[in-house]
Design a protein around this motif. Structure first.
Motif, PDB file in Angstrom:
ATOM      1  N   LEU A 181       1.044  -1.241   0.095  1.00 41.24           N
ATOM      2  CA  LEU A 181       0.083   0.303  -0.027  1.00 41.24           C
ATOM      3  C   LEU A 181       0.982   1.273   0.018  1.00 41.24           C
ATOM      4  CD1 LEU A 181      -2.477  -1.035   2.857  1.00 41.24           C
ATOM      5  CD2 LEU A 181      -2.815  -1.105   0.296  1.00 41.24           C
ATOM      6  N   LEU A 182       0.503   2.260  -0.705  1.00 41.28           N
ATOM      7  CA  LEU A 182       1.370   3.448  -0.908  1.00 41.28           C
ATOM      8  C   LEU A 182       0.624   4.652  -0.034  1.00 41.28           C
ATOM      9  CD1 LEU A 182       1.699   3.664  -4.595  1.00 41.28           C
ATOM     10  CD2 LEU A 182       3.201   3.048  -3.109  1.00 41.28           C
ATOM     11  N   HIS A 183       1.783   5.324   0.574  1.00 43.76           N
ATOM     12  CA  HIS A 183       1.270   6.616   1.180  1.00 43.76           C
ATOM     13  C   HIS A 183       1.012   7.377   0.124  1.00 43.76           C
ATOM     14  CE1 HIS A 183       2.052  10.576   2.822  1.00 43.76           C
ATOM     15  NE2 HIS A 183       1.821  10.320   3.971  1.00 43.76           N
ATOM     16  N   PRO A 184      -0.244   8.408   0.374  1.00 42.65           N
ATOM     17  CA  PRO A 184      -0.612   9.215  -0.544  1.00 42.65           C
ATOM     18  C   PRO A 184       0.433   9.998  -1.430  1.00 42.65           C
ATOM     19  CG  PRO A 184      -2.182   9.205   1.283  1.00 42.65           C
ATOM     20  CD  PRO A 184      -0.754   8.447   1.708  1.00 42.65           C
ATOM     21  N   ARG A 185       1.446  10.411  -0.957  1.00 43.73           N
ATOM     22  CA  ARG A 185       2.350  11.111  -1.590  1.00 43.73           C
ATOM     23  C   ARG A 185       3.535  10.453  -1.979  1.00 43.73           C
ATOM     24  NH1 ARG A 185       0.871  14.760   2.786  1.00 43.73           N
ATOM     25  NH2 ARG A 185      -0.658  16.287   1.828  1.00 43.73           N
ATOM     26  N   ALA A 186       3.564   9.381  -1.879  1.00 42.58           N
ATOM     27  CA  ALA A 186       4.605   8.188  -2.003  1.00 42.58           C
ATOM     28  C   ALA A 186       5.352   8.427  -3.666  1.00 42.58           C
ATOM     29  CB  ALA A 186       4.441   6.625  -2.005  1.00 42.58           C
ATOM     30  N   TYR A 225      18.041   6.524  -3.443  1.00 41.87           N
ATOM     31  CA  TYR A 225      16.781   6.039  -2.458  1.00 41.87           C
ATOM     32  C   TYR A 225      16.380   7.272  -1.895  1.00 41.87           C
ATOM     33  CZ  TYR A 225      15.156   4.480   2.086  1.00 41.87           C
ATOM     34  OH  TYR A 225      14.403   4.096   3.315  1.00 41.87           O
ATOM     35  N   GLU A 226      15.025   7.218  -1.665  1.00 42.32           N
ATOM     36  CA  GLU A 226      14.004   8.354  -1.457  1.00 42.32           C
ATOM     37  C   GLU A 226      13.308   7.906  -0.237  1.00 42.32           C
ATOM     38  OE1 GLU A 226      12.738  11.553  -0.156  1.00 42.32           O
ATOM     39  OE2 GLU A 226      14.089  11.639  -2.138  1.00 42.32           O
ATOM     40  N   PRO A 227      13.866   8.046   1.064  1.00 46.20           N
ATOM     41  CA  PRO A 227      13.199   7.639   2.132  1.00 46.20           C
ATOM     42  C   PRO A 227      11.903   8.201   2.488  1.00 46.20           C
ATOM     43  CG  PRO A 227      14.843   9.246   2.782  1.00 46.20           C
ATOM     44  CD  PRO A 227      15.049   9.009   1.345  1.00 46.20           C
ATOM     45  N   SER A 228      11.454   9.363   1.895  1.00 46.97           N
ATOM     46  CA  SER A 228      10.089  10.093   2.143  1.00 46.97           C
ATOM     47  C   SER A 228       9.073   9.401   0.966  1.00 46.97           C
ATOM     48  CB  SER A 228      10.153  11.504   2.007  1.00 46.97           C
ATOM     49  OG  SER A 228      10.634  11.913   0.758  1.00 46.97           O
ATOM     50  N   HIS A 250       6.919  11.809  -4.247  1.00 47.10           N
ATOM     51  CA  HIS A 250       8.370  11.775  -4.033  1.00 47.10           C
ATOM     52  C   HIS A 250       9.269  11.044  -4.678  1.00 47.10           C
ATOM     53  CE1 HIS A 250       7.605  13.970  -0.104  1.00 47.10           C
ATOM     54  NE2 HIS A 250       6.231  13.320   0.197  1.00 47.10           N
ATOM     55  N   LEU A 251       8.750   9.962  -5.149  1.00 45.17           N
ATOM     56  CA  LEU A 251       9.887   9.266  -5.947  1.00 45.17           C
ATOM     57  C   LEU A 251      10.303   9.986  -7.252  1.00 45.17           C
ATOM     58  CD1 LEU A 251       8.880   5.405  -6.429  1.00 45.17           C
ATOM     59  CD2 LEU A 251      10.822   6.383  -5.426  1.00 45.17           C
ATOM     60  N   VAL A 252       9.013  10.324  -7.856  1.00 44.38           N
ATOM     61  CA  VAL A 252       9.368  11.260  -9.306  1.00 44.38           C
ATOM     62  C   VAL A 252      10.019  12.309  -9.060  1.00 44.38           C
ATOM     63  CG1 VAL A 252       7.982  12.625 -10.978  1.00 44.38           C
ATOM     64  CG2 VAL A 252       7.130  10.237 -10.358  1.00 44.38           C
ATOM     65  N   ALA A 253       9.710  13.224  -7.869  1.00 47.88           N
ATOM     66  CA  ALA A 253      10.389  14.360  -7.455  1.00 47.88           C
ATOM     67  C   ALA A 253      11.965  14.071  -7.470  1.00 47.88           C
ATOM     68  CB  ALA A 253      10.012  15.184  -6.405  1.00 47.88           C
ATOM     69  N   ARG A 254      12.310  13.032  -6.953  1.00 47.79           N
ATOM     70  CA  ARG A 254      13.746  12.591  -6.487  1.00 47.79           C
ATOM     71  C   ARG A 254      14.393  12.279  -7.957  1.00 47.79           C
ATOM     72  NH1 ARG A 254      18.263  12.587  -5.809  1.00 47.79           N
ATOM     73  NH2 ARG A 254      19.442  11.023  -4.173  1.00 47.79           N
ATOM     74  N   LEU A 255      13.466  11.431  -8.777  1.00 50.53           N
ATOM     75  CA  LEU A 255      14.188  11.251 -10.033  1.00 50.53           C
ATOM     76  C   LEU A 255      14.504  12.459 -10.884  1.00 50.53           C
ATOM     77  CD1 LEU A 255      15.259   8.895 -11.828  1.00 50.53           C
ATOM     78  CD2 LEU A 255      12.963   8.621 -12.982  1.00 50.53           C
TER      79      LEU A 255
END
Length: 129
Positions: free
Chosen positions: A9-14, A115-118, A17-22
């Protein structure tokens, strides 16, 4: 492309955060690994132990690797990959540990993984009750 296990299950902003990091990463970053935590960690002693395994054995190691700008595995349970990097690495292999094999194939091509911990996702650990 994003990989996600069926029981995750994903956190609503997961994903955000992944896309922003990339998008903020250097061009040689081919994948971003998210943070997978145990959702049912309070069910039994076994799930509590697995929570520590996920936290200490996976998340903490990924954080340390991130200090050296070289996360070694974009886990299939929750990661974001550049499609062109996956294609250049030969695609998803038919192998046990396919996420490790894919990540290392991308690294052989000169790519890096972050790695994106958030970017948090939750999985259910077996409770063995």
């Amino acid at each position: 492309m994003i990989t996600l296990d069926a029981d995750t299950l994903l956190h609503p902003r997961a994903i955000r955060h992944l896309v922003a990091r990339l998008l903020s990463a250097p061009d040689d970053v081919a994948a971003v690994a998210g943070s997978v935590l145990v959702r049912n960690s309070r069910d039994t002693v076994w799930t509590r132990m697995q929570e520590w395994d996920y936290f200490l054995g996976i998340a903490s190691v990924k954080r340390m690797q991130g200090l050296y700008q070289g996360t070694l595995v974009a886990q299939g349970a929750f990661s974001l990959y550049r499609a062109e990097a996956v294609k250049a690495a030969g695609g998803w292999p038919d192998a046990i540990g396919e996420d490790i094999v894919l990540t290392w194939n991308m690294m052989r091509q000169g790519a890096r993984v972050c790695y994106e911990p958030s970017a948090v996702a939750f999985t259910d650990a077996p409770s063995w009750t």
